[in-house]
Design an enzyme around this catalytic site. Structure first.
Site, PDB file in Angstrom:
ATOM      1  N   ASP A  19      32.629  34.029  45.099  1.00 38.13           N
ATOM      2  CA  ASP A  19      33.082  35.330  44.417  1.00 38.13           C
ATOM      3  C   ASP A  19      31.813  36.112  44.039  1.00 38.13           C
ATOM      4  OD1 ASP A  19      34.898  36.888  42.740  1.00 38.13           O
ATOM      5  OD2 ASP A  19      34.188  35.670  41.000  1.00 38.13           O
ATOM      6  N   ASP A  21      31.691  39.136  41.043  1.00 38.60           N
ATOM      7  CA  ASP A  21      31.549  39.403  39.650  1.00 38.60           C
ATOM      8  C   ASP A  21      31.919  37.890  38.717  1.00 38.60           C
ATOM      9  OD1 ASP A  21      31.382  42.326  39.017  1.00 38.60           O
ATOM     10  OD2 ASP A  21      32.541  42.001  40.469  1.00 38.60           O
ATOM     11  N   ASP A 190      35.088  32.128  39.483  1.00 41.90           N
ATOM     12  CA  ASP A 190      35.235  32.002  38.021  1.00 41.90           C
ATOM     13  C   ASP A 190      36.781  32.299  37.168  1.00 41.90           C
ATOM     14  OD1 ASP A 190      34.737  34.822  38.467  1.00 41.90           O
ATOM     15  OD2 ASP A 190      34.634  35.129  36.369  1.00 41.90           O
TER      16      ASP A 190
END
Length: 241
Positions: A19, A21, A190
């Site tokens: 991922d 961000d 996240d």
């Protein structure tokens, strides 16, 4: 029981999905205010070489946006939560512009709300206007229902996107390619949007790594922060040397 730190040997014979961000870069108040450290480009280049090309970024951002932030690095990118990838074209809803107008009406009522237009959807960011959370979610739900799309919640953001793809389906499709045959998928992310990916890599015999605080998750391991992700990826890349 707390999730353990991933072993540094986890990337041996692995296909790595990352991922962007909240995983490789810290989340900023605005999507255009992130900071990409020069060292990150070097780290990704090293991983690309030592994994022999088995590295893919899987982001909620448009793929062109991720590539722009990482320029001049050339790396495989899947954008728009799995809906933008090589050989896959998802049609933009003809009514999306009307939906964007409805979302921008929320922007007009709440200073600090940001409407981020994406190739096939949109996101309402309310990090700078937390009091607008309920109205942002209601507006996104109304537009998604009208357009036959789906709502994807995230960290201080709510998105509308086509209903037939996510990060998990993208990872599964990539793992079916001959170049990744015989490898184990590892996905680091996240947000709630990454849970689809965690579930898929677990089912395929790999592992997910959650970044941030403990929560209910399909991930098998956890790293506490973006800084910890960088440190672990550096150590794991050294094992691959």
């Amino acid at each position: 029981m707390p999730l353990p730190t991933p072993p540094q040997t986890l990337l041996r014979d692995a296909a790595l999905f990352l991922d962007f961000d909240g995983t490789l870069v810290d989340i900023a108040e605005r999507p255009d205010a992130i900071r990409v450290e020069p060292a990150l480009l070097g780290l990704l280049q090293t991983l690309e070489e030592r994994l022999q090309g088995r590295l893919t970024l899987v982001s909620g951002r448009a793929s062109a946006d991720v590539r722009a932030w990482l320029a001049p690095l050339q790396v495989s990118v899947v954008g728009s939560h799995g809906l933008e990838r090589d050989g896959v074209t998802v049609a933009r809803s003809a009514a999306l512009d009307e939906g964007l107008s409805h979302l921008r009406a929320v922007l007009a009522r709440h200073e600090g709300v940001i409407v981020e237009e994406k190739p096939m959807g949109a996101a309402l960011h309310y990090r700078e206007a937390p009091a607008a959370e309920q109205e942002c979610h209601a507006a996104a739900a109304a537009v998604a229902e009208r357009l036959g799309m789906e709502v994807q919640p995230g960290k201080m953001v709510v998105e509308i996107k086509p209903a037939h793809g996510d990060k998990g389906t993208a990872i599964e499709a990539l793992m079916a390619e001959p170049r990744l045959a015989g490898t184990r998928p590892v996905f680091i992310g996240d947000d709630l949007t990454d849970e689809h990916g965690f579930a898929v890599v677990r089912r395929l015999g790999g592992a997910g790594i959650l970044v941030g605080k403990e929560r209910e998750t399909e991930a098998a391991f956890r790293l506490a922060s973006v800084t910890e992700v960088h440190r672990w990826l550096t150590q794991a890349s050294e094992v691959l040397a």
